[in-house]
Each structure stands twice: as C-alpha cells, then as structure tokens.
Design a protein around this motif. Structure first.
Motif, PDB file in Angstrom:
ATOM      1  N   CYS A 134     -28.798  24.475   4.265  1.00  0.00           N
ATOM      2  CA  CYS A 134     -28.403  25.331   5.385  1.00  0.00           C
ATOM      3  C   CYS A 134     -27.901  26.671   4.830  1.00  0.00           C
ATOM      4  O   CYS A 134     -27.040  26.687   3.967  1.00  0.00           O
ATOM      5  N   CYS A 157     -23.824  26.860   5.786  1.00  0.00           N
ATOM      6  CA  CYS A 157     -22.778  25.990   5.231  1.00  0.00           C
ATOM      7  C   CYS A 157     -23.186  25.317   3.924  1.00  0.00           C
ATOM      8  O   CYS A 157     -22.368  24.715   3.256  1.00  0.00           O
ATOM      9  N   CYS A 169     -28.475  23.180  12.328  1.00  0.00           N
ATOM     10  CA  CYS A 169     -27.792  22.390  11.308  1.00  0.00           C
ATOM     11  C   CYS A 169     -26.851  21.407  11.992  1.00  0.00           C
ATOM     12  O   CYS A 169     -26.042  21.807  12.825  1.00  0.00           O
ATOM     13  N   ASN A 186     -24.378  19.979  10.774  1.00  0.00           N
ATOM     14  CA  ASN A 186     -23.006  20.177  10.301  1.00  0.00           C
ATOM     15  C   ASN A 186     -22.331  21.380  10.962  1.00  0.00           C
ATOM     16  O   ASN A 186     -21.212  21.282  11.451  1.00  0.00           O
ATOM     17  N   CYS A 187     -23.008  22.522  10.966  1.00  0.00           N
ATOM     18  CA  CYS A 187     -22.339  23.736  11.459  1.00  0.00           C
ATOM     19  C   CYS A 187     -23.037  24.375  12.661  1.00  0.00           C
ATOM     20  O   CYS A 187     -22.526  25.329  13.240  1.00  0.00           O
TER      21      CYS A 187
HETATM   22 ZN   LIG Z   1     -24.917  24.273   8.263  1.00  0.00          ZN
END
Ligand SMILES: [Zn+2]
Length: 135
Positions: free
Chosen positions: A6, A9, A20, A22-23
């Motif tokens: 990514c 992040c 993503c 995660n972020c």
């Molecule tokens: Zn990310």
C-alpha cells in the motif's frame, strides 16, 4: 493477482483491491495513471452548528468533485489542469479557497492544507505531496 505494498501505509495488499483493508487508501486508483488523489485537510475550529465543512473542486466553472473536509478526492485528469478548491458550510461562513495545477505525469498526490496560523484556518494551500499528513 499480485501482492503490492500500500503506497499509504506500507502493508501488503492485493493489487486488485479497491481500497487498502488497513488504511482505506484507494489501491486500484493508485495504479491507474490518470487518476490523482487530493487530500482535503480536516479544518477544525470552523465548524458551525456541528456542520462539517463541505468541499467543492471545480475546473473552470464545472464542479468535478464534491465532498467534505477530511476526505480524499479522486479525480481523473489526463493533462495538466488548473483546479479550484472551495471549503464552505451551509451558512456560508468561514469558507476557504485555493487553486493550483494538477499534473498526473508529475505528481499523483496533492494536499489542501491551511496556512500556519491563519485566522480560522481559512487560507488554504494546494501542493503536491509524497505522503498524506495526518490531521
Ligand atoms: Zn494502506
């Protein structure tokens, strides 16, 4: 399907993922050459009756994106283009404006941030960035 990092992040993510996990960074968008992302700084201290500031991006007189303070705009731009950014509330108080050139061949990411120390943070700066700052 490839696993890529990514750009925001650094976590591993499928290249086919829309965002993503995660972020939330738009992954597919990052791989597409004509799409740029513009981070709209969250502007604190200018909230009127709880209303989040709205943001318009215009090219000439045409609105190409509408959203809110704190969001990331995605625009498809195929050549260097001058954009205007306007922050405002329903009450039309405390609006901020800025403008600048977007060139997808040079930069993919841009940010709109308030000038340091500006009264009510309504004076905005538009600039290309390597990574998005957090508020
Ligand atoms: Zn990310």
């Amino acid at each position: 399907m490839a696993i890529i990092q990514c750009p925001e992040c650094g976590k591993e993510v499928s290249s086919m993922a829309k965002n993503c996990p995660n972020c939330g960074f738009p992954i597919k968008v990052a791989a597409t050459s004509n799409i740029v992302t513009i981070r709209m700084a969250m502007i604190k201290g200018t909230v009127v009756f709880g209303a989040k500031q709205k943001v318009d991006i215009t090219v000439g007189s045409k609105i190409v994106w509408q959203g809110h303070s704190g969001e990331i705009a995605e625009l498809t731009i195929d050549k260097p283009t001058e954009i205007q950014v306007k922050y405002y509330t329903n009450a039309a108080y405390f609006g901020g404006r800025c403008s600048g050139m977007v060139d997808p061949k040079k930069y993919k990411k841009y940010s709109v941030t308030p000038h340091q120390g500006a009264l009510f943070k309504t004076n905005l700066t538009f600039q290309p960035v390597d990574v998005f700052d957090s508020d």
